[in-house]
Enzyme design. Structure first.
Site, PDB file in Angstrom:
ATOM      1  N   SER A   1      23.712 -33.602  28.827  1.00 43.86           N
ATOM      2  CA  SER A   1      23.758 -33.412  30.281  1.00 43.86           C
ATOM      3  C   SER A   1      24.858 -34.255  30.938  1.00 43.86           C
ATOM      4  CB  SER A   1      22.380 -33.723  30.875  1.00 43.86           C
ATOM      5  OG  SER A   1      22.216 -33.146  32.146  1.00 43.86           O
TER       6      SER A   1
ATOM      7  N   ASP B   1      17.938 -22.528  28.511  1.00 43.99           N
ATOM      8  CA  ASP B   1      18.577 -23.617  29.248  1.00 43.99           C
ATOM      9  C   ASP B   1      18.873 -23.199  30.686  1.00 43.99           C
ATOM     10  OD1 ASP B   1      20.129 -25.970  29.815  1.00 43.99           O
ATOM     11  OD2 ASP B   1      20.636 -26.045  27.686  1.00 43.99           O
TER      12      ASP B   1
ATOM     13  N   HIS C   1      16.700 -27.102  28.518  1.00 45.71           N
ATOM     14  CA  HIS C   1      17.740 -28.098  28.755  1.00 45.71           C
ATOM     15  C   HIS C   1      17.600 -29.296  27.823  1.00 45.71           C
ATOM     16  CE1 HIS C   1      20.750 -30.364  30.868  1.00 45.71           C
ATOM     17  NE2 HIS C   1      19.890 -31.247  31.337  1.00 45.71           N
TER      18      HIS C   1
END
Length: 380
Positions: free
Chosen positions: A155, A329, A360
């Site tokens: 991320s 995701d 995610h």
């Protein structure tokens, strides 16, 4: 312990909050080689001082079967910590490799200095904010005596890893970007072909359950219509450094209850003891002194879109790169595929990998397939 917490339970947890070091240790204790080594692995939790009074928290795993020839550095995402990878350390600690999981500066148990920069415009603010994290990582590398390494990051950590590779390209063997933030341009200022799918905003991180993240979807998710822009009041709070964690910290006795609104559904598929330990860890992370989160607001626009999209910086990236996403995701998988294609056109080795039954947090949702895919991408 039942989730979500009642107010009485929340008050008790807030009043008796565990030190973050204890919560981190509790998470890492699920590993077969920590705190005590097993036949082939040793692990060490340590603080590495990178400058006077400033340290990065590191969890280091060494496979002792053969001489260490390679180093894999692991970085977490926004608001998280190195403990989030507790389901990956076992599977990734293979012969010839040493793992270095780090808390980013201003996150986890790393030092949380006051974030303060001077910039003449938003562009300069982005670069200086990136440098705040990137230069700390470089100081850690120098202090640790590592010449080159493979960098795997999730991320926001993925975004920062690209920034590091752009600034220090000679130090990176390969990038493994795990659902990286900030790849495409903001969908409200560009054409649809480069925009996020509808659920590709930070709000999906709060709303998506682990059950939703780990199921197989029978339809292409990019076919839905785009959502409307974020409410103005949310934009105002973000631009003025009021993060989700600011709200948690200000909630006092209700803070643990607020945290369970996320941990309750995001970790619902984990075994009970692991879900409880991860909740305690998150509660400690989210209520710690604000620091790195304020730098993130200068890097990311409201909704987790990068102020300077990675897609516009790939002409300067010259290291092999893997883009990894979960099947469900909320980050834009199409953007990762586009990025990999752009790099390949320039002769740079790059690919996009999608992990089934994962969202995610793909490393947590489907660690078996994730670990297997990462091992296949580690350079020899």
């Amino acid at each position: 312990m039942n989730f979500p917490l009642t107010f009485k339970e929340s008050l008790s947890e807030w009043w008796n909050i565990k030190p973050l070091a204890d919560s981190e240790r509790q998470i890492l204790s699920f590993l077969p080689f920590f705190p005590n080594p097993d036949a082939t692995r040793t692990a060490e939790s340590r603080m590495v001082e990178i400058s006077t009074g400033v340290s990065l928290n590191e969890f280091m795993v060494t496979n002792t079967e053969t001489e260490v020839r390679n180093d894999l550095v692991i970085l977490h995402g926004y608001g998280a910590g190195l403990g989030f990878f507790y389901r990956n350390f076992d599977g990734l600690s293979v012969r010839g490799w040493r793992l270095h999981a780090l808390d980013l500066l201003g996150y986890g148990r790393s030092s949380r200095p006051k974030f303060q920069i001077k910039a003449k415009d938003k562009y300069e603010a982005v670069l200086k904010s990136e440098g705040w994290f990137v230069d700390a990582l470089e100081k850690w590398r120098i202090k640790s005596g590592i010449e080159k390494f493979t960098l795997m990051a999730h991320s926001l950590g993925g975004y920062l890893s690209v920034a590091y590779a752009l600034k220090y390209p000679d130090r990176i063997k390969k990038l493994i970007l795990v659902s990286p933030a900030g790849v495409p341009r903001d969908p409200w200022v560009v054409h649809e072909d480069l925009s996020h799918p509808p659920e590709s905003t930070v709000g999906a991180e709060i709303s998506q359950t682990q059950e939703e993240a780990t199921q197989a979807w029978p339809f292409p998710r990019a076919t839905k219509e785009l959502k409307r822009p974020m409410p103005k009041w949310l934009v105002y709070l973000w631009e003025n450094n009021v993060s989700p964690f600011t709200i948690v910290r200000m909630s006092g006795p209700m803070s643990a209850q607020l945290v369970t609104l996320w941990t309750n559904h995001r970790f619902q598929m984990l075994p009970g003891p692991e879900a409880k330990a991860l909740h305690d860890y998150c509660f400690g992370l989210f209520t710690s002194k604000g620091s790195g989160e304020y730098a993130a607001t200068r890097i990311l626009a409201p909704g987790a879109f990068a102020r300077i999209a990675l897609i516009d910086r790939l002409q300067y990236l010259n290291v092999p790169t893997v883009w990894m996403y979960g099947e469900n995701d909320w980050m834009d998988i199409k953007a990762g595929r586009n990025a990999a294609g752009i790099l390949r056109e320039r002769g740079i080795d790059s690919k996009c990998i999608v992990i089934s039954r994962a969202g995610h947090h793909l490393y947590l949702d489907n660690p078996e397939d994730f670990n297997k895919a990462v091992l296949q991408e580690l350079p020899v």
